[in-house]
Write a protein that holds these residues in place. Sequence first.
Motif, mmCIF file in Angstrom:
data_model
loop_
_atom_site.group_PDB
_atom_site.id
_atom_site.type_symbol
_atom_site.label_atom_id
_atom_site.label_comp_id
_atom_site.label_asym_id
_atom_site.label_seq_id
_atom_site.Cartn_x
_atom_site.Cartn_y
_atom_site.Cartn_z
ATOM 1 N N GLU A 88 27.362 21.347 42.897
ATOM 2 C CA GLU A 88 27.529 20.593 41.727
ATOM 3 C C GLU A 88 28.487 19.403 41.790
ATOM 4 O OE1 GLU A 88 27.033 20.509 36.876
ATOM 5 O OE2 GLU A 88 27.089 22.321 38.015
ATOM 6 N N THR A 89 29.757 19.987 42.117
ATOM 7 C CA THR A 89 30.910 19.153 42.240
ATOM 8 C C THR A 89 30.761 17.992 43.322
ATOM 9 O OG1 THR A 89 32.467 20.961 41.343
ATOM 10 C CG2 THR A 89 33.302 19.326 42.677
ATOM 11 N N ALA A 90 30.277 18.757 44.567
ATOM 12 C CA ALA A 90 29.978 17.812 45.531
ATOM 13 C C ALA A 90 29.052 16.524 45.313
ATOM 14 C CB ALA A 90 29.773 18.407 47.078
ATOM 15 N N LEU A 102 29.806 12.726 45.169
ATOM 16 C CA LEU A 102 29.050 11.754 45.848
ATOM 17 C C LEU A 102 28.519 10.666 44.979
ATOM 18 C CD1 LEU A 102 27.643 10.978 48.347
ATOM 19 C CD2 LEU A 102 25.696 12.516 47.929
ATOM 20 N N SER A 103 28.006 11.075 43.673
ATOM 21 C CA SER A 103 27.495 10.247 42.834
ATOM 22 C C SER A 103 28.647 8.823 42.404
ATOM 23 C CB SER A 103 26.945 10.719 41.542
ATOM 24 O OG SER A 103 27.940 11.351 40.771
ATOM 25 N N VAL A 146 30.118 3.216 41.880
ATOM 26 C CA VAL A 146 30.809 2.784 40.597
ATOM 27 C C VAL A 146 29.943 2.148 39.820
ATOM 28 C CG1 VAL A 146 32.936 2.010 39.833
ATOM 29 C CG2 VAL A 146 32.785 2.885 41.875
ATOM 30 N N VAL A 147 29.416 2.626 38.625
ATOM 31 C CA VAL A 147 28.599 1.958 37.849
ATOM 32 C C VAL A 147 29.234 1.320 36.324
ATOM 33 C CG1 VAL A 147 26.790 3.308 38.724
ATOM 34 C CG2 VAL A 147 27.881 3.947 36.680
ATOM 35 N N SER A 148 28.608 0.330 35.550
ATOM 36 C CA SER A 148 29.119 0.053 34.519
ATOM 37 C C SER A 148 28.832 1.024 33.231
ATOM 38 C CB SER A 148 28.240 -1.274 34.196
ATOM 39 O OG SER A 148 28.760 -1.790 32.816
ATOM 40 N N PRO A 149 29.787 1.569 32.485
ATOM 41 C CA PRO A 149 29.481 2.334 31.379
ATOM 42 C C PRO A 149 28.678 1.605 30.400
ATOM 43 C CG PRO A 149 31.756 1.761 31.524
ATOM 44 C CD PRO A 149 31.397 0.850 32.752
#
Length: 410
Positions: free
Chosen positions: A198-200, A204-205, A209-212
């Motif tokens: 889950e951490t990996a 990876l996600s 980098v997405v807009s919040p």
Amino acid sequence: MKINSVLKVKHVAWASAALLAIILLIVVTHSAAKSSTPSSPLAMVEIAVAEQRDVPIYGEWIGTLTGQVNADVKAQVTGYLLTRNYKEGSFVHKGQVLFEIDPRTFQAALDQSKGQLDQAQAQLIHAEAQLATADANQLKSQLDVEKYAPLAKVDAVSKQDFDNASQTNLANKAQVRAAEAAIASANAQIRTNQAAVETAAINLSFTRVVSPIDGIAGIAHAQVGDLVSTTSDALTTVSTLDPIRDYFTVSEQEYLALQKRFSDSGVDHWKLQLILADGTTYPQEGQFYFVDRQVNQNTGAIQLAALFPNPDNVLRPGQYGKVRAVTRVQQNALLIPQAAVNEQQGSYLVAVVDKDNHVNMRPVQVGERTGTMWVIQGGLKAGDRVVVEGQQNLKPGMTVQTKPFKSNVE
């Protein structure tokens, strides 16, 4: 000789008469010319009449615009920036990918964690199989013990056979406990590996980098190829601009007066105007948003915030935004155009034209300004005619021509 003398006398008389006629002609001509020269025209001035009416009194405060929400977009993992996927200054949506960080290291970590999880799950299956075998063996040996126990009491079986059955049963019970311990260990390892997976997967996600939030994305502070990390500055900032927030400060005295006015009048909202840096008034009217929790002890001022609609995102954070609003209504205020008031070394003078069109200079006491008008607190009365245009070179006692002043302001 006598005739010559007579002729000489007559000649002198004629000459005198001719000179006199010339002098008279010059005098008459000069007088006629003087009388025909027109007199100097009277100065033309534009006047306004001092009027008395109720007027709103405005307050103005310097402000700065900022987004309603300003979200710093930061890297949450360490890696090299591969791409920038948005246009700087454009509108972006929540969840839209703005940057991509090299994902290979994080993909490898995820694959490794998944492999370790698969191994732990295989170990669990093996331990469960061992437990099943141990349980079956222990059950058989337990039955043997139960069978031999009454027979051993009557010497129907040898003591050696009973002891062997008991030892086998104890060994099988130990195998059951070992298999159960192996299962518990495998389950613990599975949970650890699941957390690692889950951490990996999260890391990876984070390479995307997405807009919040939905909003306007600013300038990118990192370029493709830069090494970024969780300690790096923000990659960019996204701001929600509709509505946009305007922070401004008022003095403690103004705050108390405003608080009293609105609590007494029962007004539930305060309508505000926004004056931009070029002096124009923003067409959308704003509303009061909140007041800060405390007065700044260093400045004696308190910060307020207003919200202004910004559907086209014309207004941007950091812009100058002076706030203007009605603070009170002055009853029966005496008003004249601001252009009629001349300031001279801290005093204020107004040129007043009487009923005979004579000019006199009168000192006045001024109050607040409202629009293009100035509230006069002393020195004039309603109906006085004041010069608005043409004050240059006016002197007390001069006679002037007048015409009404027409303002260009609607």
